[in-house]
Design a protein around this motif. Structure first.
Motif, PDB file in Angstrom:
ATOM      1  N   GLU A  62      -1.037 -70.607 -23.684  1.00 40.51           N
ATOM      2  CA  GLU A  62      -2.358 -70.342 -24.268  1.00 40.51           C
ATOM      3  C   GLU A  62      -2.777 -68.917 -23.933  1.00 40.51           C
ATOM      4  OE1 GLU A  62      -4.125 -71.948 -26.408  1.00 40.51           O
ATOM      5  OE2 GLU A  62      -3.079 -73.859 -26.394  1.00 40.51           O
ATOM      6  N   ASP A  63      -2.592 -68.529 -22.667  1.00 35.06           N
ATOM      7  CA  ASP A  63      -2.881 -67.161 -22.246  1.00 35.06           C
ATOM      8  C   ASP A  63      -2.455 -66.982 -20.794  1.00 35.06           C
ATOM      9  OD1 ASP A  63      -3.926 -64.531 -22.710  1.00 35.06           O
ATOM     10  OD2 ASP A  63      -5.634 -65.044 -21.447  1.00 35.06           O
ATOM     11  N   ILE A  64      -1.950 -65.802 -20.501  1.00 36.51           N
ATOM     12  CA  ILE A  64      -1.688 -65.389 -19.125  1.00 36.51           C
ATOM     13  C   ILE A  64      -2.289 -63.993 -18.988  1.00 36.51           C
ATOM     14  CG2 ILE A  64       0.032 -64.830 -17.362  1.00 36.51           C
ATOM     15  CD1 ILE A  64       1.960 -66.739 -18.809  1.00 36.51           C
ATOM     16  N   SER A  65      -3.170 -63.829 -18.014  1.00 32.45           N
ATOM     17  CA  SER A  65      -3.781 -62.522 -17.754  1.00 32.45           C
ATOM     18  C   SER A  65      -3.238 -61.980 -16.439  1.00 32.45           C
ATOM     19  CB  SER A  65      -5.296 -62.630 -17.664  1.00 32.45           C
ATOM     20  OG  SER A  65      -5.829 -63.028 -18.900  1.00 32.45           O
ATOM     21  N   MET A  66      -2.879 -60.700 -16.469  1.00 31.95           N
ATOM     22  CA  MET A  66      -2.293 -60.063 -15.299  1.00 31.95           C
ATOM     23  C   MET A  66      -3.015 -58.763 -14.980  1.00 31.95           C
ATOM     24  SD  MET A  66       1.610 -60.349 -16.537  1.00 31.95           S
ATOM     25  CE  MET A  66       1.369 -61.169 -18.106  1.00 31.95           C
ATOM     26  N   GLU A  67      -3.192 -58.513 -13.706  1.00 27.21           N
ATOM     27  CA  GLU A  67      -3.704 -57.222 -13.254  1.00 27.21           C
ATOM     28  C   GLU A  67      -2.498 -56.365 -12.913  1.00 27.21           C
ATOM     29  OE1 GLU A  67      -5.154 -55.990  -9.124  1.00 27.21           O
ATOM     30  OE2 GLU A  67      -6.987 -56.622 -10.175  1.00 27.21           O
ATOM     31  N   VAL A  68      -2.435 -55.174 -13.510  1.00 20.56           N
ATOM     32  CA  VAL A  68      -1.349 -54.256 -13.200  1.00 20.56           C
ATOM     33  C   VAL A  68      -1.935 -52.987 -12.592  1.00 20.56           C
ATOM     34  CG1 VAL A  68       0.196 -55.166 -14.976  1.00 20.56           C
ATOM     35  CG2 VAL A  68      -1.266 -53.243 -15.524  1.00 20.56           C
ATOM     36  N   ALA A  69      -1.180 -52.409 -11.685  1.00 20.20           N
ATOM     37  CA  ALA A  69      -1.571 -51.158 -11.045  1.00 20.20           C
ATOM     38  C   ALA A  69      -0.669 -50.049 -11.572  1.00 20.20           C
ATOM     39  CB  ALA A  69      -1.438 -51.270  -9.527  1.00 20.20           C
ATOM     40  N   LEU A  81      -5.249 -51.972 -14.751  1.00 21.98           N
ATOM     41  CA  LEU A  81      -5.340 -52.415 -16.131  1.00 21.98           C
ATOM     42  C   LEU A  81      -5.190 -53.928 -16.140  1.00 21.98           C
ATOM     43  CD1 LEU A  81      -5.237 -51.465 -19.184  1.00 21.98           C
ATOM     44  CD2 LEU A  81      -2.758 -51.399 -18.915  1.00 21.98           C
ATOM     45  N   LEU A  82      -5.949 -54.602 -16.986  1.00 23.59           N
ATOM     46  CA  LEU A  82      -5.797 -56.038 -17.164  1.00 23.59           C
ATOM     47  C   LEU A  82      -5.095 -56.252 -18.497  1.00 23.59           C
ATOM     48  CD1 LEU A  82      -6.492 -58.777 -15.877  1.00 23.59           C
ATOM     49  CD2 LEU A  82      -8.553 -58.797 -17.278  1.00 23.59           C
ATOM     50  N   ILE A  83      -3.935 -56.919 -18.464  1.00 25.10           N
ATOM     51  CA  ILE A  83      -3.204 -57.215 -19.698  1.00 25.10           C
ATOM     52  C   ILE A  83      -3.147 -58.720 -19.874  1.00 25.10           C
ATOM     53  CG2 ILE A  83      -1.869 -55.074 -19.618  1.00 25.10           C
ATOM     54  CD1 ILE A  83       0.544 -56.656 -18.701  1.00 25.10           C
ATOM     55  N   SER A  84      -3.042 -59.144 -21.118  1.00 23.15           N
ATOM     56  CA  SER A  84      -3.103 -60.560 -21.443  1.00 23.15           C
ATOM     57  C   SER A  84      -2.115 -60.870 -22.565  1.00 23.15           C
ATOM     58  CB  SER A  84      -4.535 -60.900 -21.880  1.00 23.15           C
ATOM     59  OG  SER A  84      -4.652 -62.241 -22.203  1.00 23.15           O
ATOM     60  N   THR A  85      -1.427 -62.004 -22.460  1.00 22.44           N
ATOM     61  CA  THR A  85      -0.423 -62.374 -23.457  1.00 22.44           C
ATOM     62  C   THR A  85      -1.037 -62.868 -24.754  1.00 22.44           C
ATOM     63  OG1 THR A  85      -0.297 -64.680 -22.716  1.00 22.44           O
ATOM     64  CG2 THR A  85       1.220 -63.096 -21.688  1.00 22.44           C
ATOM     65  N   GLY A  86      -2.188 -63.532 -24.665  1.00 18.71           N
ATOM     66  CA  GLY A  86      -2.694 -64.261 -25.825  1.00 18.71           C
ATOM     67  C   GLY A  86      -1.817 -65.490 -26.035  1.00 18.71           C
ATOM     68  N   ARG A  87      -2.015 -66.167 -27.140  1.00 15.28           N
ATOM     69  CA  ARG A  87      -1.289 -67.418 -27.433  1.00 15.28           C
ATOM     70  C   ARG A  87       0.136 -67.108 -27.874  1.00 15.28           C
ATOM     71  NH1 ARG A  87      -0.389 -71.420 -31.366  1.00 15.28           N
ATOM     72  NH2 ARG A  87      -0.930 -73.504 -30.621  1.00 15.28           N
ATOM     73  N   SER A 117      -4.076 -63.285 -12.819  1.00 15.82           N
ATOM     74  CA  SER A 117      -5.443 -63.738 -12.573  1.00 15.82           C
ATOM     75  C   SER A 117      -5.750 -65.066 -13.254  1.00 15.82           C
ATOM     76  CB  SER A 117      -6.450 -62.668 -12.987  1.00 15.82           C
ATOM     77  OG  SER A 117      -6.237 -62.263 -14.316  1.00 15.82           O
ATOM     78  N   SER A 118      -5.088 -65.338 -14.387  1.00 14.12           N
ATOM     79  CA  SER A 118      -5.249 -66.650 -15.012  1.00 14.12           C
ATOM     80  C   SER A 118      -3.948 -67.044 -15.696  1.00 14.12           C
ATOM     81  CB  SER A 118      -6.408 -66.671 -16.008  1.00 14.12           C
ATOM     82  OG  SER A 118      -6.081 -65.976 -17.182  1.00 14.12           O
ATOM     83  N   CYS A 119      -3.698 -68.345 -15.704  1.00 14.99           N
ATOM     84  CA  CYS A 119      -2.457 -68.890 -16.261  1.00 14.99           C
ATOM     85  C   CYS A 119      -2.792 -70.179 -16.995  1.00 14.99           C
ATOM     86  CB  CYS A 119      -1.475 -69.159 -15.127  1.00 14.99           C
ATOM     87  SG  CYS A 119       0.035 -70.017 -15.639  1.00 14.99           S
ATOM     88  N   GLU A 120      -2.800 -70.096 -18.308  1.00 13.83           N
ATOM     89  CA  GLU A 120      -3.081 -71.270 -19.129  1.00 13.83           C
ATOM     90  C   GLU A 120      -1.793 -71.710 -19.807  1.00 13.83           C
ATOM     91  OE1 GLU A 120      -6.564 -70.708 -21.661  1.00 13.83           O
ATOM     92  OE2 GLU A 120      -7.259 -69.183 -20.250  1.00 13.83           O
ATOM     93  N   VAL A 121      -0.920 -72.326 -18.986  1.00 16.81           N
ATOM     94  CA  VAL A 121       0.384 -72.812 -19.437  1.00 16.81           C
ATOM     95  C   VAL A 121       0.595 -74.189 -18.819  1.00 16.81           C
ATOM     96  CG1 VAL A 121       2.864 -72.371 -19.540  1.00 16.81           C
ATOM     97  CG2 VAL A 121       1.271 -70.451 -19.437  1.00 16.81           C
ATOM     98  N   THR A 125       0.277 -73.025 -12.296  1.00 15.51           N
ATOM     99  CA  THR A 125      -0.770 -72.287 -11.600  1.00 15.51           C
ATOM    100  C   THR A 125      -0.530 -70.786 -11.800  1.00 15.51           C
ATOM    101  OG1 THR A 125       0.502 -72.064  -9.567  1.00 15.51           O
ATOM    102  CG2 THR A 125      -0.834 -74.090  -9.797  1.00 15.51           C
ATOM    103  N   PRO A 126      -1.505 -69.943 -11.457  1.00 15.96           N
ATOM    104  CA  PRO A 126      -1.255 -68.503 -11.517  1.00 15.96           C
ATOM    105  C   PRO A 126      -0.026 -68.074 -10.694  1.00 15.96           C
ATOM    106  CG  PRO A 126      -3.602 -68.876 -11.409  1.00 15.96           C
ATOM    107  CD  PRO A 126      -2.934 -70.221 -11.208  1.00 15.96           C
ATOM    108  N   ALA A 127       0.174 -68.698  -9.528  1.00 20.57           N
ATOM    109  CA  ALA A 127       1.349 -68.375  -8.703  1.00 20.57           C
ATOM    110  C   ALA A 127       2.645 -68.755  -9.433  1.00 20.57           C
ATOM    111  CB  ALA A 127       1.263 -69.079  -7.352  1.00 20.57           C
ATOM    112  N   ASP A 128       2.644 -69.900 -10.123  1.00 20.72           N
ATOM    113  CA  ASP A 128       3.818 -70.321 -10.888  1.00 20.72           C
ATOM    114  C   ASP A 128       4.115 -69.325 -12.010  1.00 20.72           C
ATOM    115  OD1 ASP A 128       4.003 -72.682  -9.367  1.00 20.72           O
ATOM    116  OD2 ASP A 128       2.798 -73.817 -10.819  1.00 20.72           O
ATOM    117  N   CYS A 129       3.067 -68.879 -12.687  1.00 22.44           N
ATOM    118  CA  CYS A 129       3.244 -67.896 -13.769  1.00 22.44           C
ATOM    119  C   CYS A 129       3.807 -66.588 -13.219  1.00 22.44           C
ATOM    120  CB  CYS A 129       1.927 -67.656 -14.504  1.00 22.44           C
ATOM    121  SG  CYS A 129       1.514 -68.947 -15.696  1.00 22.44           S
ATOM    122  N   LEU A 130       3.313 -66.162 -12.067  1.00 23.11           N
ATOM    123  CA  LEU A 130       3.824 -64.942 -11.445  1.00 23.11           C
ATOM    124  C   LEU A 130       5.310 -65.101 -11.120  1.00 23.11           C
ATOM    125  CD1 LEU A 130       3.135 -62.090 -10.392  1.00 23.11           C
ATOM    126  CD2 LEU A 130       2.582 -63.157  -8.199  1.00 23.11           C
TER     127      LEU A 130
END
Length: 145
Positions: A62-69, A81-87, A117-121, A125-130
């Motif tokens: 559904e969406d995964i948002s990541m903070e990148v440095a 920067l905050l990047i997001s996959t979208g659906r 920062s968020s993992c809608e899969v 969890t966010p840790a699993d997505c990472l």
């Protein structure tokens, strides 16, 4: 101490498999979300970076948002920067572009995936997505965890 019967051992092993965290299940099945730094080019306003996401998780994202440095060549933090996959359906690829204002592409050494920062899969969890992220780069700038 009594030896365990083969049936009991198989049953216990089977139950243990049910308790595996999503990250272990993802690692075992080879499921991943690839994130490629596909391009970086200098534009009038700064550096334009393009990321390609590829959903190989075996389920809908559904969406995964990541903070990148953004790190310079000396690994000094320059920007976030905050990047997001979208659906993303299973197998879907998507390219997204982000402008880094007043940033020279030649000065960027690494783009570091700092955190999810968020993992809608599904149940992930966010840790699993990472843990499921597989970064790569087609340009001289490194993309890493």
């Amino acid at each position: 101490m009594q030896p365990l019967s083969g049936v009991l051992v198989a049953a216990l092993l089977g139950l243990g498999g049910l308790a595996l965290p999503a990250q272990a299940q993802t690692a075992e099945t080879g499921r991943q979300l690839t994130l490629e730094l596909n391009n970086a080019k200098q534009v009038e306003s700064g550096c334009r970076v393009s990321f390609m996401f590829h959903n190989e998780l075996g389920q809908l994202v559904e969406d995964i948002s990541m903070e990148v440095a953004i790190l310079d060549k000396m690994s000094m933090s320059q920007n976030f920067l905050l990047i997001s996959t979208g659906r993303l359906t299973e197998g879907k690829r998507r390219v997204l572009q982000y402008d880094l204002p007043e940033q020279s592409c030649d000065e960027i050494g690494t783009i570091l995936i700092n955190d999810v920062s968020s993992c809608e899969v599904g149940e992930m969890t966010p840790a699993d997505c990472l843990d499921a992220l597989r970064p790569s780069s087609r340009v001289d700038i490194k993309l890493s965890l």
